[in-house]
Structures are given as structure tokens and as C-alpha cells.
Design an enzyme around this catalytic site. Structure first.
Site, short mmCIF file in Angstrom:
data_model
loop_
_atom_site.label_atom_id
_atom_site.label_comp_id
_atom_site.label_asym_id
_atom_site.label_seq_id
_atom_site.Cartn_x
_atom_site.Cartn_y
_atom_site.Cartn_z
N TYR A 146 0.83 -1.21 0.00
CA TYR A 146 0.00 0.00 0.00
C TYR A 146 0.86 1.26 0.00
CZ TYR A 146 -3.76 3.21 1.31
OH TYR A 146 -4.66 4.25 1.34
N LYS A 186 1.13 4.00 -3.08
CA LYS A 186 0.73 5.39 -2.93
C LYS A 186 1.90 6.35 -3.20
CE LYS A 186 -3.58 4.60 -2.15
NZ LYS A 186 -4.60 4.99 -3.16
#
Length: 245
Positions: free
Chosen positions: A150, A154
């Protein structure tokens, strides 16, 4: 009516940030294609709103960019705004993180953003106010346990967006990314536990969790004429969460 007669795509639009943004864009005069993996949910989320057209579509599918752009042009007549919001958060300790979970995270959170933006560019060039808005996270600049994929994805969104801003600016297209903090959405299921929600709320100087509309308002600024000279920027909408990191 800051988006009067503009055409917009919002992905991940069946709930949370995407739902709030699609509805706010429509309230400000835009026609919106609301895209989500679950057709039934995205239809239900925007039932009765004549300015929003729902589309069930996996943004990571090979034919997704073509299908989404075609649907947007049919629904809106033009394309001025692309908001890449769809995302997944698959958590596991680093040593236990599977290839499948890593690949899925990158496919949805980064690659789909790239491919849809690339497909949208010819139409955004024709707009007098072309806008690309990608949703990253404060985890693009921070980290936490179990979030290797994650956080990497990002951070990738941030880097991708800055490059698009550099290359597409000459066509009048702005490209920015939003860094939400602790927001009460379906992805943050732990916030249903009031004790956990309270812990995160107390980390913010504003002493509350963010709501999807908080992010939608930031997106509206970037999509509107008021944000027309802002590009390559990461807009923190985190209630000051990262001030003490």
C-alpha cells in the site's frame, strides 16, 4: 456551479470518497461517470441523481480504459476531469506478503491510474480546463506495519502524478494528488470500532476523523477554476495528522 457543464470520471465511486466526490461534482454542475467494481452498489449509491451515470467496471481489467472513456463520452458528451480514486489495501507482515497481493495492489492503485489517465489525455487536451486528480494517501510519505504494498503504491501515485504534471502542463492539463489521512470509509473498517476510531481521532490536531466529504471538497478545488494554476501538488487533507510524524 463551479463545474458547470463539465464532464468528469470518478472511480471507486460506490462508497466513501468516490461517492462523495461524484455527488459533489454533480451538485456543482458536472455530468459524472461513476465507476466501481460492483455494478449494483454504484447504481444504488447514485440512484435518482440524473447527473451521474453509474458503470460497473474493474479498473485493472485490460479493456477498462477503453470502456470507461467511451462510457464517459456517451454520458457526459465531453471529458474535462479524471479522478482516479479506486484503490485496495491488502495488509500482511512483509515476510508473509504474497506475490498475488502485491500484484493486485499495484494493478489497482498505480497501473490503473496510469492507463486510464493515458487514455483520457487526448480528450483532456481538447478541454479548456483539463484536470487529473489522483488519490494517494499520507502513507505515500509515511508508513505502518503490514502496509508494504500500500505504501509503495501510494508513493508511486505521487511520483506518477508529478511526472504527468511536468509533461502535460503544456497542454493546459493540471495533474495533482490528494493525500487523505484517517478518513471514515469502507476501506478503514477498523474505524467501526469506536476505541480505534477515537485513537486515530486524537492523533489529529482537529480531534476528529476525516469524512469523505472533506476529501471531496479538496478534489473540487483542484477540479475547479480556482485550482487552475496548481499542478504537480500533493494536497494533504489529513486534519494535521502528519504534523507530529
Amino acid at each position: 456551479m463551479r463545474l458547470q457543464d463539465r464532464g468528469a470520471i470518478v472511480t471507486g465511486a460506490a462508497s466513501g470518497i468516490g461517492q462523495a466526490t461524484a455527488q459533489l461534482f454533480a451538485a456543482e454542475g458536472a455530468k459524472v461517470l461513476a465507476v466501481d467494481l460492483d455494478q449494483e452498489k454504484v447504481v444504488a449509491a447514485h440512484k435518482g441523481n440524473e447527473r451521474i451515470t453509474p458503470l460497473g467496471q474493474d479498473v485493472s481489467a485490460a479493456d477498462a480504459p477503453e470502456r470507461i472513456i467511451k462510457a464517459a463520452l456517451e454520458a457526459c458528451g465531453r471529458l474535462d476531469i479524471l479522478m482516479n480514486n479506486a484503490g485496495v489495501s491488502l495488509g500482511a507482515p512483509f515476510e508473509e506478503f504474497t506475490d498475488e497481493a502485491w500484484d493486485r495492489t499495484m494493478a489497482v492503485n498505480v497501473t490503473a491510474h496510469f492507463k486510464l489517465a493515458r487514455a483520457a489525455v487526448p480528450h483532456l487536451k481538447a478541454s479548456p480546463a483539463g484536470r487529473i486528480i489522483n488519490v494517494a494517501s499520507v502513507m505515500a510519505e509515511g508508513t505502518d506495519y503490514g502496509l508494504a504494498a500500500y505504501c509503495a503504491s501510494k508513493a508511486g501515485v505521487a511520483g506518477l502524478t508529478r511526472n504527468m504534471a511536468l509533461e502535460l502542463g503544456r497542454h493546459g492539463i493540471t495533474s495533482n494528488y490528494i493525500l487523505p489521512g484517517a478518513i471514515r470509509t469502507g476501506m478503514t473498517v477498523n474505524f467501526k470500532d469506536e476505541k480505534i476510531a477515537d485513537i486515530w481521532a486524537r492523533k489529529s490536531p482537529l480531534k476528529r476523523l476525516g469524512e469523505p466529504i472533506d476529501i471531496a471538497r479538496g478534489a473540487l478545488f483542484l477540479a475547479s477554476d480556482e485550482g487552475g494554476f496548481v499542478t504537480g501538488h500533493g494536497l494533504n487533507v489529513d486534519g494535521g495528522l502528519m504534523l507530529r510524524v
